[in-house]
Design a protein around this motif. Structure first.
Motif, PDB file in Angstrom:
ATOM      1  N   ALA A 123       0.811  -1.221   0.000  1.00 22.69           N
ATOM      2  CA  ALA A 123       0.000   0.000   0.000  1.00 22.69           C
ATOM      3  C   ALA A 123       0.842   1.268   0.000  1.00 22.69           C
ATOM      4  O   ALA A 123       0.342   2.348  -0.343  1.00 22.69           O
ATOM      5  CB  ALA A 123      -0.931   0.005   1.207  1.00 22.69           C
ATOM      6  N   ASP A 124       2.124   1.180   0.372  1.00 23.50           N
ATOM      7  CA  ASP A 124       2.972   2.370   0.488  1.00 23.50           C
ATOM      8  C   ASP A 124       3.944   2.558  -0.673  1.00 23.50           C
ATOM      9  O   ASP A 124       4.651   3.571  -0.730  1.00 23.50           O
ATOM     10  CB  ASP A 124       3.781   2.301   1.789  1.00 23.50           C
ATOM     11  N   LEU A 125       4.000   1.631  -1.592  1.00 23.95           N
ATOM     12  CA  LEU A 125       5.045   1.656  -2.619  1.00 23.95           C
ATOM     13  C   LEU A 125       5.060   2.923  -3.457  1.00 23.95           C
ATOM     14  O   LEU A 125       6.129   3.392  -3.869  1.00 23.95           O
ATOM     15  CB  LEU A 125       4.889   0.435  -3.536  1.00 23.95           C
TER      16      LEU A 125
ATOM     17  N   ALA B 183       9.732  -0.978  -7.877  1.00 25.38           N
ATOM     18  CA  ALA B 183       8.377  -1.520  -7.745  1.00 25.38           C
ATOM     19  C   ALA B 183       7.551  -1.013  -8.912  1.00 25.38           C
ATOM     20  O   ALA B 183       7.768   0.104  -9.406  1.00 25.38           O
ATOM     21  CB  ALA B 183       7.750  -1.099  -6.426  1.00 25.38           C
ATOM     22  N   VAL B 184       6.610  -1.830  -9.365  1.00 26.68           N
ATOM     23  CA  VAL B 184       5.753  -1.439 -10.480  1.00 26.68           C
ATOM     24  C   VAL B 184       4.330  -1.914 -10.188  1.00 26.68           C
ATOM     25  O   VAL B 184       4.123  -2.983  -9.604  1.00 26.68           O
ATOM     26  CB  VAL B 184       6.267  -2.033 -11.813  1.00 26.68           C
ATOM     27  N   GLY B 185       3.356  -1.091 -10.565  1.00 28.04           N
ATOM     28  CA  GLY B 185       1.965  -1.441 -10.332  1.00 28.04           C
ATOM     29  C   GLY B 185       1.085  -1.036 -11.493  1.00 28.04           C
ATOM     30  O   GLY B 185       1.302   0.004 -12.124  1.00 28.04           O
TER      31      GLY B 185
ATOM     32  N   ALA C 285       8.175   3.078  -9.334  1.00 18.87           N
ATOM     33  CA  ALA C 285       9.020   3.785  -8.367  1.00 18.87           C
ATOM     34  C   ALA C 285      10.299   2.993  -8.171  1.00 18.87           C
ATOM     35  O   ALA C 285      10.275   1.762  -8.171  1.00 18.87           O
ATOM     36  CB  ALA C 285       8.298   3.971  -7.041  1.00 18.87           C
ATOM     37  N   SER C 286      11.406   3.722  -8.006  1.00 22.66           N
ATOM     38  CA  SER C 286      12.684   3.015  -7.877  1.00 22.66           C
ATOM     39  C   SER C 286      13.777   3.947  -7.369  1.00 22.66           C
ATOM     40  O   SER C 286      13.772   5.149  -7.662  1.00 22.66           O
ATOM     41  CB  SER C 286      13.111   2.458  -9.235  1.00 22.66           C
ATOM     42  N   PRO C 287      14.721   3.402  -6.595  1.00 22.07           N
ATOM     43  CA  PRO C 287      15.938   4.165  -6.315  1.00 22.07           C
ATOM     44  C   PRO C 287      16.725   4.326  -7.617  1.00 22.07           C
ATOM     45  O   PRO C 287      16.767   3.406  -8.447  1.00 22.07           O
ATOM     46  CB  PRO C 287      16.700   3.285  -5.322  1.00 22.07           C
ATOM     47  N   VAL C 288      17.324   5.495  -7.819  1.00 25.12           N
ATOM     48  CA  VAL C 288      18.152   5.736  -9.006  1.00 25.12           C
ATOM     49  C   VAL C 288      19.625   5.662  -8.622  1.00 25.12           C
ATOM     50  O   VAL C 288      20.423   5.004  -9.285  1.00 25.12           O
ATOM     51  CB  VAL C 288      17.826   7.100  -9.631  1.00 25.12           C
ATOM     52  N   VAL C 289      19.974   6.352  -7.570  1.00 18.97           N
ATOM     53  CA  VAL C 289      21.311   6.255  -6.985  1.00 18.97           C
ATOM     54  C   VAL C 289      21.118   5.888  -5.520  1.00 18.97           C
ATOM     55  O   VAL C 289      20.395   6.576  -4.795  1.00 18.97           O
ATOM     56  CB  VAL C 289      22.089   7.579  -7.101  1.00 18.97           C
ATOM     57  N   GLU C 290      21.704   4.815  -5.097  1.00 24.18           N
ATOM     58  CA  GLU C 290      21.458   4.288  -3.754  1.00 24.18           C
ATOM     59  C   GLU C 290      21.648   5.341  -2.680  1.00 24.18           C
ATOM     60  O   GLU C 290      22.673   6.044  -2.635  1.00 24.18           O
ATOM     61  CB  GLU C 290      22.397   3.097  -3.485  1.00 24.18           C
ATOM     62  N   ASP C 291      20.625   5.464  -1.815  1.00 22.45           N
ATOM     63  CA  ASP C 291      20.630   6.388  -0.687  1.00 22.45           C
ATOM     64  C   ASP C 291      20.816   7.847  -1.099  1.00 22.45           C
ATOM     65  O   ASP C 291      21.167   8.692  -0.262  1.00 22.45           O
ATOM     66  CB  ASP C 291      21.730   6.015   0.319  1.00 22.45           C
TER      67      ASP C 291
END
Length: 453
Positions: A304-306, A319-321, A339-345
């Protein structure tokens, strides 16, 4: 009003040593400077918001507790959300209001149901008596209704209850309606079966012109509401359910369709969640189909939070929905989220694409004109950049093909000193053709800071 608040605080502190185990005072002060959001040249105003939260409890654990918030409005303090809980060995008594939430209480499928939230300017009370085993009695008072529930675990895995609702402009109004119902829930192996039946008494009925005694019977009828549901946990990953709800004219309870059947299924494992449902309103001769599928490469965030705007940057994997909805077998909307990280942290990105077809009615003055479907799209791209431990930047762009509206927005947050207090800045503007219809101008500049204590 300000004197009243001060006196209240003094009283709370004075009683603390003798009656309270703990008194907690907290709150926040928010200062905002912004224009009207529609024109960069509009006046800029400074708006302060001050809220105080008070919490207290008795010296003996579980006897009573109190919590409330008070906000400064137009130079006066106004009582906000509040809750008083009294707990005894034989009963529990609650008072709450002004938007505060307690818990929902209702029959198995909600034909008679008292919601958890009080109105923003309303007050609620609830009495729960559990001293008469195995029966639990609940009486719930709202501004215009009285709810009573008697519920018991009849045998193992079977719960049954009786519900009563009196509703009108006030509970004591002589014209208030009375609704009584019975309900139950039982579990057998993988199946859960629920039933709910209620009747509104004294419903006015139409007199039969051919019946000389019909007028005497007028107003003595009843109106039924009824619901049944069966659900099954087929496997640890698969749940399915089917439900029917219906009501007669004059039924007073929760909003229930005249006749509606619904079915659905959910498949969920660590990485994948798929849901689907179909509902047919037999009275309105309409239907609705919805389906969604979400895949995540990490379980750091719940499904629910992605894709929530204030959560997606807490994730550590893509994540993809995909979701879709149809009404009367015609597409209502289709939405794709990524939604996704592009560069870690350091950098996260989120995108949304939504297809929303709309019907364009034919020109009544043109006999040859036909109703058409406008294929509208709504696109959005959002970023979250953690530039330093103290500075974050959130750029975004949105585009709607309807009226060709482009909205650009930039937001930044800067932590003051070594605390979590953040100075926020937001600038936004939209662009659209001069002949666009029903488009509100956006030219916003805003800065704000919230200090919690």
């Amino acid at each position: 009003m300000r004197k009243a608040l001060v006196l209240s605080l003094v009283l709370v502190m004075a009683l603390a040593s003798s009656a309270f185990a703990a008194v907690n005072l907290s709150g926040e002060f928010k200062a905002e400077i912004a224009n009207d959001g529609k024109d960069f040249s509009s006046d800029i105003k400074v708006t302060p918001t001050f809220t105080v939260n008070i919490g207290a409890s008795s010296e003996s654990e579980g006897n009573w507790s109190f919590e409330a918030e008070s906000s400064l409005v137009d130079s006066e303090f106004k009582l906000g959300k509040y809750k008083l809980a009294l707990e005894d060995d034989y009963f529990e008594l609650y008072f709450w209001g002004n938007g505060k939430e307690l818990s929902d209480k209702g029959s198995a499928l909600g034909l008679i149901s008292a919601g958890k939230a009080a109105d923003d300017d309303g007050n609620r009370a609830r009495l729960v008596v559990d001293a008469i085993e195995p029966v639990e009695l609940t009486a719930d008072f709202t501004q215009d209704a009285l709810y009573v529930f008697a519920e018991a675990d009849v045998i193992e895995d079977v719960t049954a209850g009786i519900a009563y609702l009196r509703k009108g402009t006030s509970v004591m109004d002589k014209d208030a309606t009375n609704t009584i119902g019975v309900y139950g829930t039982g579990t057998v192996d993988m199946f859960t079966i629920q039933g709910d039946v209620a009747a509104t008494l004294g419903v006015e009925t139409e007199a039969d012109e051919d019946d000389a005694d019909a007028e005497e019977d007028k107003g003595l009828g009843i109106a039924l509401g009824y619901a049944a549901k069966i659900s099954a946990a087929v496997t640890p990953e698969i749940d399915v359910w089917a439900e029917y709800k219906g009501s007669q004219d004059g039924f007073v309870g929760s909003d229930v369709e005249k006749s509606k059947i619904s079915v659905g299924a959910t498949y969920e494992e660590t990485a994948l969640k798929v849901e689907g449902s179909f509902a047919q309103d037999l009275a309105e001769e309409s239907n609705e189909i919805s389906a969604s599928a979400t895949y995540r490469f990490s379980d750091t965030l719940g499904f629910a939070d992605l894709f929530k705007s204030d959560k997606y940057y807490d994730n550590d994997a893509p994540a993809v929905g995909l979701s879709a909805k149809m009404v009367d077998f015609e597409i209502d909307n289709v939405t794709l989220n990524v939604a996704s990280p592009v560069v870690e942290d350091l950098i996260w990105a989120r995108a949304e694409a939504k297809y929303v077809p709309t019907t364009v009615e034919a020109d009544e003055d043109d006999e040859e004109a036909e109703t058409e479907t406008a294929h509208n799209f709504e696109l959005g791209a959002y970023g979250y950049i953690k530039a330093t431990e103290k500075l974050t930047v959130e750029p975004s762009v949105e585009y709607k093909t309807a009226n060709s509206v482009l909205t650009l927005k930039g937001a930044a947050g800067y932590k003051i000193g070594s605390s979590d207090t953040t100075l926020n800045l937001e600038v936004a503007k939209n662009f659209y053709p001069e002949d666009a219809e029903k488009v509100d101008s956006v030219e916003r500049i805003k800065a704000s800071v919230t200090v919690e204590f």
